[in-house]
Design a protein around this motif. Structure first.
Motif, short mmCIF file in Angstrom:
data_model
loop_
_atom_site.label_atom_id
_atom_site.label_comp_id
_atom_site.label_asym_id
_atom_site.label_seq_id
_atom_site.Cartn_x
_atom_site.Cartn_y
_atom_site.Cartn_z
N PHE A 254 0.85 -1.19 0.00
CA PHE A 254 0.00 0.00 0.00
C PHE A 254 0.88 1.24 0.00
N ASP A 255 0.26 2.38 -0.31
CA ASP A 255 0.98 3.65 -0.41
C ASP A 255 1.20 4.21 1.00
N PHE A 256 2.43 4.10 1.46
CA PHE A 256 2.75 4.51 2.82
C PHE A 256 2.66 6.03 2.99
N SER A 257 2.81 6.75 1.91
CA SER A 257 2.81 8.22 2.00
C SER A 257 1.46 8.78 2.44
N LYS A 258 0.40 7.98 2.33
CA LYS A 258 -0.94 8.46 2.67
C LYS A 258 -1.34 8.14 4.12
N VAL A 259 -0.45 7.50 4.84
CA VAL A 259 -0.77 7.07 6.21
C VAL A 259 -0.73 8.26 7.17
N LYS A 260 -1.70 8.30 8.09
CA LYS A 260 -1.72 9.28 9.18
C LYS A 260 -1.53 8.54 10.50
N PHE A 261 -0.72 9.09 11.38
CA PHE A 261 -0.32 8.38 12.59
C PHE A 261 -1.02 8.92 13.83
N PRO A 262 -1.25 8.04 14.83
CA PRO A 262 -1.70 8.53 16.14
C PRO A 262 -0.53 9.22 16.84
N ARG A 263 -0.53 10.52 16.88
CA ARG A 263 0.66 11.29 17.26
C ARG A 263 1.06 11.11 18.73
N GLN A 264 0.10 10.94 19.60
CA GLN A 264 0.43 10.90 21.02
C GLN A 264 0.73 9.50 21.54
N SER A 265 0.14 8.47 20.95
CA SER A 265 0.24 7.14 21.54
C SER A 265 1.30 6.23 20.91
N LEU A 266 1.59 6.40 19.61
CA LEU A 266 2.44 5.44 18.91
C LEU A 266 3.85 5.41 19.48
N SER A 275 5.99 -4.82 0.88
CA SER A 275 6.08 -4.19 -0.44
C SER A 275 5.45 -2.80 -0.40
N LEU A 276 5.72 -2.06 0.65
CA LEU A 276 5.18 -0.71 0.75
C LEU A 276 5.83 0.20 -0.28
N TYR A 277 5.05 1.10 -0.85
CA TYR A 277 5.59 2.04 -1.84
C TYR A 277 5.21 3.46 -1.43
N GLY A 278 5.62 4.41 -2.25
CA GLY A 278 5.43 5.82 -1.90
C GLY A 278 6.57 6.30 -1.02
N GLY A 279 6.36 7.35 -0.29
CA GLY A 279 7.40 7.89 0.58
C GLY A 279 7.02 7.79 2.04
N ILE A 280 7.93 8.28 2.89
CA ILE A 280 7.66 8.32 4.33
C ILE A 280 6.93 9.62 4.62
N PRO A 281 5.74 9.56 5.21
CA PRO A 281 4.95 10.78 5.42
C PRO A 281 5.66 11.78 6.34
N GLU A 282 5.58 13.05 5.98
CA GLU A 282 6.15 14.10 6.83
C GLU A 282 5.51 14.09 8.22
N ASP A 283 4.28 13.63 8.28
CA ASP A 283 3.54 13.64 9.54
C ASP A 283 4.21 12.81 10.63
N ILE A 284 5.10 11.91 10.24
CA ILE A 284 5.71 11.02 11.22
C ILE A 284 6.61 11.78 12.20
N VAL A 285 7.11 12.95 11.81
CA VAL A 285 7.96 13.72 12.71
C VAL A 285 7.17 14.28 13.88
N ASN A 286 5.84 14.28 13.77
CA ASN A 286 5.00 14.81 14.84
C ASN A 286 4.57 13.75 15.85
N VAL A 287 5.00 12.50 15.63
CA VAL A 287 4.70 11.44 16.60
C VAL A 287 5.58 11.66 17.82
N GLU A 288 4.95 11.93 18.95
CA GLU A 288 5.67 12.47 20.09
C GLU A 288 6.55 11.47 20.84
#
Length: 333
Positions: A254-266, A275-288
């Motif tokens: 699946f397209d990993f670039s479209k994933v949104k993360f639970p910022r506080q819990s993960l 076989s993940l494709y796409g890029g690493i989402p910028e949102d991952i830097v906000n996972v606390e």
């Protein structure tokens, strides 16, 4: 003379009763005592149960515990000893049990006896690191108060019973390290009451993640080392409470670039060998609180985001992707 004989006889009887008290004088309930004797005999009187001496108070024996008020056996734990045979059906004759454990006993074989369904007070059932075989029994769902079910490190085969979703109080379900096949039941997206931590790793499961998982907010889910396919992005809920996701060593695509993360819990995310494709989402830097990340051995591309917790991870977290670049890998061209 007869009076002296009668007195002597009475004294002898009194002494005998003091030396060998009757079972009725024990704290242990007679029916629990009898059931435990059956269990010991069924396991061929192992040294591990040497404290289970006939005509003594079972509430003083090792490996079990009695309730202080009722004097009924409420816990039975047979752990890491030279014990062989099958789980005795007599365990079902201990109706006050809240905790039943057979663990790290490689010579315990066979199946789970149906008599465990008599244990309606059972809260914890741990039958792990044994050599149990056959299917995971459908009848386990008849234990209404179960909060912890651990059947890992066995040789169970066949599919996962969909009926296990009937538990309403379950906090953790361990079916990992078996030989289970088939797909994850669609019903596992319909747990009512509590949502259990789900451990299904190291099996031979196939198919895709059930669509019903969109309804579930698993705090911990481990599906690693199976043959699962398709899109697993349904597990990522930006407003969820998920702490640990391990999907490594499957065939997810699946397209990993479209994933949104639970910022506080993960806390931990392991996606390696898929076989993940796409890029690493910028949102991952906000996972606390991210402490572990591994997206290696996929087909990801693009520049690795920087900042936040991402700066603590080395190349091990990213290598063997199609065209990922930037620190800690090579510079992007």
């Amino acid at each position: 003379m007869k009076t002296h004989i009668a007195v002597a006889t009475s004294l002898l009887f009194l002494c005998a009763s003091l030396i060998t008290p009757s079972l009725s004088a024990f704290l242990c309930h007679p029916s629990d005592y009898n059931a435990l004797m059956e269990i010991k005999n069924a396991l061929n009187n192992p040294y591990h149960l040497a404290s289970w001496v006939p005509n003594t108070d079972c509430c003083g024996w090792y490996t079990l515990q009695c309730d202080e008020t009722t004097n009924r056996v409420v816990e039975l734990t047979i752990f890491s000893g030279q014990v062989s045979g099958q789980i005795p059906s007599a365990v079902g004759k201990l109706p006050y049990l809240t905790n039943l454990t057979f663990r790290k006993l490689s010579n315990i074989t066979g199946s789970i006896p149906r008599s465990v369904t008599n244990l309606k007070n059972l809260i914890t059932l741990r039958l792990s690191w044994l050599n149990l075989t056959g299917p995971v029994p459908d009848f386990l769902s008849e234990l209404p108060n179960l909060t912890f079910l651990e059947l890992d490190f066995n040789q169970f085969t066949g599919s996962i019973p969909s009926s296990l979703s009937k538990f309403t109080k379950l906090l953790a379900l361990h079916l990992d390290r078996n030989q289970l096949t088939g797909s994850i039941p669609e019903s596992f997206g319909h747990f009512s009451g509590s949502v259990p931590d789900l451990y299904l790793s190291h099996n031979q499961l196939t198919g895709s993640i059930p669509k019903s998982f969109a309804n579930m907010d698993f705090q911990r889910i481990d599906l690693s080392r199976n043959k699962l396919t398709g899109d697993a992005s349904v597990l990522f809920k930006p407003n969820g409470s998920t702490q640990i996701i391990d999907l490594s060593r499957n065939v997810f695509e699946f397209d990993f670039s479209k994933v949104k993360f639970p910022r506080q819990s993960l806390i931990s995310l392991d996606l390696n060998h898929n076989s993940l494709y796409g890029g690493i989402p910028e949102d991952i830097v906000n996972v606390e609180n991210l402490q572990f990340l591994n997206v290696s051995y996929n087909r990801l591309c693009g520049e690795i985001p920087t900042g936040g917790k991402l700066d603590i991870f080395d190349s091990y977290s990213y290598f063997h992707n199609r065209c990922l670049c930037g620190p800690p890998l090579l510079k992007c061209k």
